[in-house]
Design an enzyme around this catalytic site. Structure first.
Site, PDB file in Angstrom:
ATOM      1  N   VAL A 105      -4.794  -1.116  -9.521  1.00  0.00           N
ATOM      2  CA  VAL A 105      -4.917  -0.295  -8.312  1.00  0.00           C
ATOM      3  C   VAL A 105      -5.248  -1.203  -7.127  1.00  0.00           C
ATOM      4  O   VAL A 105      -4.639  -1.111  -6.053  1.00  0.00           O
ATOM      5  CB  VAL A 105      -6.020   0.783  -8.472  1.00  0.00           C
ATOM      6  N   GLN A 112      -2.267  -3.112  -5.964  1.00  0.00           N
ATOM      7  CA  GLN A 112      -1.351  -2.256  -5.197  1.00  0.00           C
ATOM      8  C   GLN A 112      -1.912  -2.014  -3.790  1.00  0.00           C
ATOM      9  O   GLN A 112      -1.191  -1.980  -2.807  1.00  0.00           O
ATOM     10  CB  GLN A 112      -1.143  -0.933  -5.943  1.00  0.00           C
ATOM     11  N   GLU A 113      -3.220  -1.866  -3.710  1.00  0.00           N
ATOM     12  CA  GLU A 113      -3.852  -1.568  -2.428  1.00  0.00           C
ATOM     13  C   GLU A 113      -3.862  -2.773  -1.495  1.00  0.00           C
ATOM     14  O   GLU A 113      -3.543  -2.656  -0.323  1.00  0.00           O
ATOM     15  CB  GLU A 113      -5.299  -1.092  -2.641  1.00  0.00           C
ATOM     16  N   SER A 114      -4.269  -3.919  -2.022  1.00  0.00           N
ATOM     17  CA  SER A 114      -4.573  -5.029  -1.106  1.00  0.00           C
ATOM     18  C   SER A 114      -4.072  -6.392  -1.567  1.00  0.00           C
ATOM     19  O   SER A 114      -4.375  -7.386  -0.913  1.00  0.00           O
ATOM     20  CB  SER A 114      -6.091  -5.127  -0.960  1.00  0.00           C
ATOM     21  N   TYR A 152       3.665   4.513  -5.504  1.00  0.00           N
ATOM     22  CA  TYR A 152       2.336   3.957  -5.740  1.00  0.00           C
ATOM     23  C   TYR A 152       1.988   3.959  -7.236  1.00  0.00           C
ATOM     24  O   TYR A 152       1.632   2.951  -7.814  1.00  0.00           O
ATOM     25  CB  TYR A 152       1.360   4.826  -4.934  1.00  0.00           C
TER      26      TYR A 152
END
Ligand code: GLU
Length: 476
Positions: free
Chosen positions: A311, A314-316, A441
Site C-alpha cells: 500500500v 502504491q501511495e508514495s 489502485y
C-alpha cells in the site's frame, strides 16, 4: 464434525452352497457412496499443487482459484477441506486414481491421455500452452525450432510433456528435458536467468508469473485452447463426481465462475512491466530502511506487513516526503483530516505515517460487513482506503442494483467506474467519485504484494519440498 449421515446398509449374501440348484444372489450394495463417505468423515480430501494459479498462502490466508472453488464446494457439502500438495503431477494423478484422495484440483489440463485414466469434471477455465523465451534472443517460430536451437525444459508428466511426445512421433529428433520437481514458475525463472532457453507453460501460469520476470516473452501459442478441470477416479461410484458436475453447472450459470476467474486474472491484464523493474529496484534500495516499521505497525494491527508495504509503495513509492497536489502527504498519503482523526501529527514522519496508515486500513477492514470473506474483504477495504468508505458503499449498492454481487471484489470493481457517470452517481448517497482509480489502485497493490512476496521467498533458503497440509474450516 460429529454428525453421521452414513447409513450402513445391511446386506446379506446367500451362498450357492445352500441350495445347489437355486443360487440366490442377493445384490450387495456397497456400504455407502463416495459422496456419503465424504460427508460421514466430514472432510473433502484433495490433492493440489502450490502455485499462483491454484493454491497458495495469500495476504489474508489460503487463496487461489482452485482453493476458492474447493472451499465453496466443501462448504456446500458441509465438510472441511483438507488439501495436500504432493511434489509432482504424477503423484497427484496417481493419488486420485488409487483413491488416496477424493479428487485432484491442480490446474490440470484435460488431455486425451488423461481422460482415459481419470474422469474430469466440467472445465472451469480454458488456457493455451505457450512457448516462452527470453527477451533479446530471437523468437523461435515453432516448437521444433526451439527444441533444435536450445535447451527446452518442461514439467514432467505435464500436458506440455504430452504435447511434446505427440510431436516427437512426427519429429523423431525432437529433444527436451522433463523435470519432476521443478514447477512452471521455477522453469520461467530458469529462462529469465539464462539457465535454460525455452519452456512451455500454460497461459494462466504465465499471466500471473510474468510480472516477476519482465524479460520473458511468448514466442507462440503451441496448443489450441484447452480446458482445466478437477479430476476424479474412474469407477462405478460417480456420486461425488456428479455432485461436482452439478456444482460447476450452477456456478457457471449464476455467473459466479466467471467472476471468480476474473478475480484472479483481471488485475494482471494491464500490468505495467516497466513498473516491475522500478519496483524491484526500490525493494532493494528503499524498503530495507522501512521494513521494520512496516512489520511493527502490521503486527500491532493484525495485518500482513507485505500488504502494508505494498500500500505504501502504491501511495508514495516509499518516499516519506511525498506530496500530492490534493494535499495528501507522507509515506501512506493520508489527508490532513484522516491524519487528525487517527491522532497522527506529522504526516511526513515515516513512523507516524505508517502507524496511521496501518490503523486506518485495519479499521476499514473491520468496517467491511462481517459476512464478506477474505480475500474480498481486504480488496474492498483497500478500495475504500483510496476512494473513501461512502463511495465504496455506493459502488456496492450499484453492483447490487445491476444484479452483481456486492460482496465480491470482482463484481464491485466492474461497477466502481460508474461513479463517474452522472446517470449513476445521481442515484447514490455520496455522489460523484473518480471510481476508476480505486480499481487500478487495488490491482497495483495486489501485484506489488505478489512481487514482494515472491522476491522475499526467493531470498530465503528453499524450504524442503514436502506435502503441505492445509485445513480450512467451512464458513458458517
Ligand atoms: N496444466 C498443466 C498440466 O495439467 C500443469 C501446469 C503446470 O504444472 O504448471 O499438466
Amino acid at each position: 464434525m460429529g454428525f453421521s449421515l452414513h447409513k450402513r446398509r445391511v446386506c446379506g449374501v446367500m451362498g450357492a452352497a445352500v441350495v445347489a440348484t437355486a443360487v440366490i444372489l442377493v445384490a450387495c450394495a456397497p456400504p455407502s457412496t463416495q459422496l456419503e463417505k465424504v460427508k460421514a468423515r466430514g472432510e473433502l480430501r484433495v490433492l493440489s499443487r502450490q502455485a499462483a494459479t491454484t493454491f497458495y498462502e495469500g495476504p489474508a490466508g489460503p487463496a487461489g482459484l482452485e482453493y476458492e472453488l474447493l472451499r465453496r464446494f466443501a462448504d456446500e457439502l458441509g465438510v472441511e477441506l483438507v488439501i495436500e500438495t504432493p511434489d509432482t503431477l504424477q503423484e497427484i494423478l496417481d493419488g486420485v486414481r488409487e483413491g488416496r484422495a477424493d479428487l485432484a484440483a491442480a490446474g490440470l489440463t484435460v488431455t486425451e491421455a488423461r481422460a482415459r485414466l481419470v474422469r474430469f469434471a466440467p472445465p472451469y477455465q480454458h488456457i493455451t500452452q505457450q512457448l516462452v523465451y527470453r527477451r533479446g534472443g530471437e523468437a523461435p517460430r515453432s516448437l521444433v525450432e526451439a527444441a533444435r536451437r536450445g535447451d527446452l525444459e518442461v514439467v514432467a508428466d505435464s500436458s506440455h510433456a504430452e504435447l511434446l511426445r505427440r510431436l516427437k512421433a512426427r519429429h523423431p529428433d525432437l529433444t527436451w528435458r522433463e523435470s519432476p520437481e521443478t514447477d512452471s514458475m521455477e522453469l520461467l525463472q530458469l529462462v529469465a536467468e539464462n539457465l535454460i532457453d525455452y519452456t512451455i507453460v500454460d497461459s494462466n501460469e504465465l499471466a500471473l508469473n510474468r510480472r516477476f520476470f519482465p524479460n520473458l516473452e511468448v514466442a507462440l501459442d503451441v496448443s489450441e485452447p484447452q480446458p482445466l478441470a478437477w479430476a476424479f477416479a474412474l469407477g462405478e461410484d460417480d456420486s461425488l463426481y456428479r455432485a461436482a458436475q452439478d456444482y460447476f453447472r450452477r456456478l457457471e450459470s449464476s455467473g459466479d465462475l466467471a467472476r471468480l476467474v476474473q478475480g484472479y486474472y483481471r488485475h494482471v491484464d494491464r500490468y505495467d512491466y516497466a513498473g516491475t523493474r522500478t519496483f524491484l529496484r526500490h525493494v532493494k534500495r528503499r524498503l530495507p530502511r522501512y521494513r521494520e516499521l512496516f512489520e511493527a505497525a502490521a503486527e500491532r494491527h493484525g495485518l500482513d506487513w507485505k500488504l502494508l508495504a505494498a500500500v505504501a509503495y502504491q501511495e508514495s513509492h516509499w518516499n516519506p516526503h511525498a506530496v500530492s497536489p490534493t494535499g495528501v502527504r507522507g509515506m501512506m498519503m493520508l489527508t490532513r483530516a484522516t491524519a487528525r482523526h487517527l491522532g497522527i501529527r506529522r504526516r511526513t514522519d515515516p513512523v507516524q505515517s505508517i502507524e496511521g496508515g496501518a490503523r486506518y486500513l485495519a479499521r476499514l477492514i473491520e468496517r467491511i460487513p462481517a459476512h464478506i470473506p477474505e480475500p474480498d474483504r481486504t480488496w474492498l477495504a483497500l478500495a475504500a482506503y483510496n476512494v473513501g468508505f461512502g463511495h465504496l458503499e455506493d459502488a456496492r449498492d450499484i453492483t447490487r442494483r445491476r444484479g452483481g454481487n456486492p460482496d465480491a471484489w470482482a463484481s464491485v470493481r466492474e461497477n466502481l467506474p460508474l461513479l463517474r457517470k452522472r446517470k449513476w452517481y445521481r442515484t447514490t448517497r455520496y455522489g460523484y467519485a473518480r471510481g476508476n482509480e480505486p480499481v487500478r489502485y487495488v490491482e497495483n497493490i495486489r501485484s506489488y504484494y505478489d512481487i514482494l512476496d515472491w522476491y522475499l521467498q526467493r531470498e530465503q533458503p528453499a524450504p524442503p519440498r514436502r506435502p503441505v497440509l492445509a485445513i480450512a474450516t467451512p464458513a458458517l
